[in-house]
Design an enzyme around this catalytic site. Sequence first.
Site, short mmCIF file in Angstrom:
data_model
loop_
_atom_site.label_atom_id
_atom_site.label_comp_id
_atom_site.label_asym_id
_atom_site.label_seq_id
_atom_site.Cartn_x
_atom_site.Cartn_y
_atom_site.Cartn_z
N ASN A 10 -0.99 -7.35 -10.36
CA ASN A 10 -0.61 -6.70 -9.10
C ASN A 10 0.35 -7.65 -8.40
O ASN A 10 -0.07 -8.68 -7.88
CB ASN A 10 -1.87 -6.47 -8.25
CG ASN A 10 -1.53 -6.00 -6.85
OD1 ASN A 10 -0.40 -5.55 -6.58
ND2 ASN A 10 -2.49 -6.08 -5.94
N LYS A 12 2.03 -7.12 -5.74
CA LYS A 12 2.05 -6.95 -4.28
C LYS A 12 3.51 -6.88 -3.79
O LYS A 12 4.35 -6.32 -4.48
CB LYS A 12 1.27 -8.07 -3.60
CG LYS A 12 -0.11 -8.29 -4.24
CD LYS A 12 -0.99 -9.17 -3.42
CE LYS A 12 -2.25 -9.46 -4.20
NZ LYS A 12 -3.31 -10.01 -3.39
N HIS A 93 -6.51 -0.56 -2.64
CA HIS A 93 -6.57 -2.03 -2.57
C HIS A 93 -7.01 -2.45 -1.16
O HIS A 93 -6.63 -1.82 -0.18
CB HIS A 93 -5.19 -2.62 -2.90
CG HIS A 93 -5.25 -4.10 -3.15
ND1 HIS A 93 -5.32 -5.01 -2.12
CD2 HIS A 93 -5.28 -4.81 -4.30
CE1 HIS A 93 -5.38 -6.23 -2.65
NE2 HIS A 93 -5.35 -6.14 -3.96
N GLU A 95 -6.08 -4.71 0.73
CA GLU A 95 -5.00 -5.02 1.68
C GLU A 95 -4.49 -3.74 2.34
O GLU A 95 -4.11 -3.75 3.51
CB GLU A 95 -3.88 -5.78 0.95
CG GLU A 95 -4.32 -7.21 0.66
CD GLU A 95 -3.60 -7.88 -0.49
OE1 GLU A 95 -2.57 -7.37 -0.97
OE2 GLU A 95 -4.10 -8.95 -0.92
N GLU A 163 -13.17 -6.02 -6.37
CA GLU A 163 -12.43 -7.16 -5.82
C GLU A 163 -13.07 -7.62 -4.51
O GLU A 163 -12.81 -7.03 -3.45
CB GLU A 163 -10.98 -6.76 -5.53
CG GLU A 163 -10.20 -6.32 -6.74
CD GLU A 163 -8.71 -6.52 -6.54
OE1 GLU A 163 -8.12 -7.25 -7.34
OE2 GLU A 163 -8.15 -6.00 -5.57
N GLY A 169 -6.80 -14.12 -3.44
CA GLY A 169 -5.80 -15.10 -3.01
C GLY A 169 -6.36 -16.37 -2.40
O GLY A 169 -5.62 -17.15 -1.80
N SER A 208 -8.71 -13.99 -7.46
CA SER A 208 -8.50 -15.37 -7.93
C SER A 208 -8.83 -15.55 -9.41
O SER A 208 -9.26 -16.63 -9.82
CB SER A 208 -9.28 -16.36 -7.06
OG SER A 208 -8.79 -16.34 -5.73
C1 PEP Z 1 -5.35 -8.72 -5.98
O1 PEP Z 1 -4.69 -8.69 -4.97
O2 PEP Z 1 -5.61 -7.64 -6.54
C2 PEP Z 1 -5.79 -10.01 -6.49
C3 PEP Z 1 -6.82 -10.03 -7.28
O3 PEP Z 1 -5.10 -11.12 -6.08
P1 PEP Z 1 -5.35 -12.65 -6.57
O4 PEP Z 1 -5.51 -12.62 -8.07
O5 PEP Z 1 -4.12 -13.39 -6.16
O6 PEP Z 1 -6.59 -13.14 -5.90
#
Ligand code: PEP
Length: 246
Positions: A10, A12, A93, A95, A163, A169, A208
């Site tokens: 992803n 973003k 997601h 976000e 998630e 992040g 992460s």
């Molecule tokens: C995400 O935004 O879907 C995600 C898992 O980000 P990260 O791997 O950077 O934590």
Amino acid sequence: MGRRKLVVGNWKMNGLRAQLGEVEAIGGLARDHAAVEVGLCLPATLIAAADGVKGGAFIGAQDCHMKANGAHTGCLSAVMLAEAGASWTIVGHSERRQDQGETDADIAAKALAAKAAGLKVILCVGESLDVRDAGNAEAVVSAQLLASLPEGAASDWLAIAYEPIWAIGTGRIPTMEAVATMHAALRAALASRIGADADAMRILYGGSMNGDNAAELLAIADVDGGLIGGASLTAEKFAPVIAAAA
Ligand code: PEP
């Protein structure tokens, strides 16, 4: 059971045409690891160009509108994303749930719009740190999943991504036991709604995930792949995650 691992980047709001070389390199990694289904959910501005260099990877979007067209300035429909070259899209997601105030009902509607346009869907769920600390994360996320799950949910077009919001992040991840418990709870929740097909539906972990922790996370019984942000932005960082899934 034989669920093929699904590993999806992803990007973003990251990526310009200068990064198409990374897409091409990741497409090459995907071709070399055909046992794993590899994809990149890119900014919509890159989808058409990426389609030409995607190699063995699929190209996906990060969101779609719930309508096919109309007076929705600045939005993109699943039909448009499919025409540009996307074959998957993320919906829900965290976000977008936070920044755009998307509700569970919105997300179910978006998933259905994506399916109608021929896209496969990764539907995201996950808890806040407050919920995790309160000790009822499995119940909250299972309820969120059932509320966001579209009519006709089926393993041939839908995957789930768990998630934890506090892991995205941040470099923090839950314990392996916590991930195993959550994924088992989500599969049980799916079974309560869709029956035996829950066994075939892929449940990804996201938050992460990187080359250092992917092998351990992907070895958990109900973890069928990953949704990866930061560690998917270059082929160098993504390669060990794809290799771990293989
Ligand atoms: C995400 O935004 O879907 C995600 C898992 O980000 P990260 O791997 O950077 O934590």
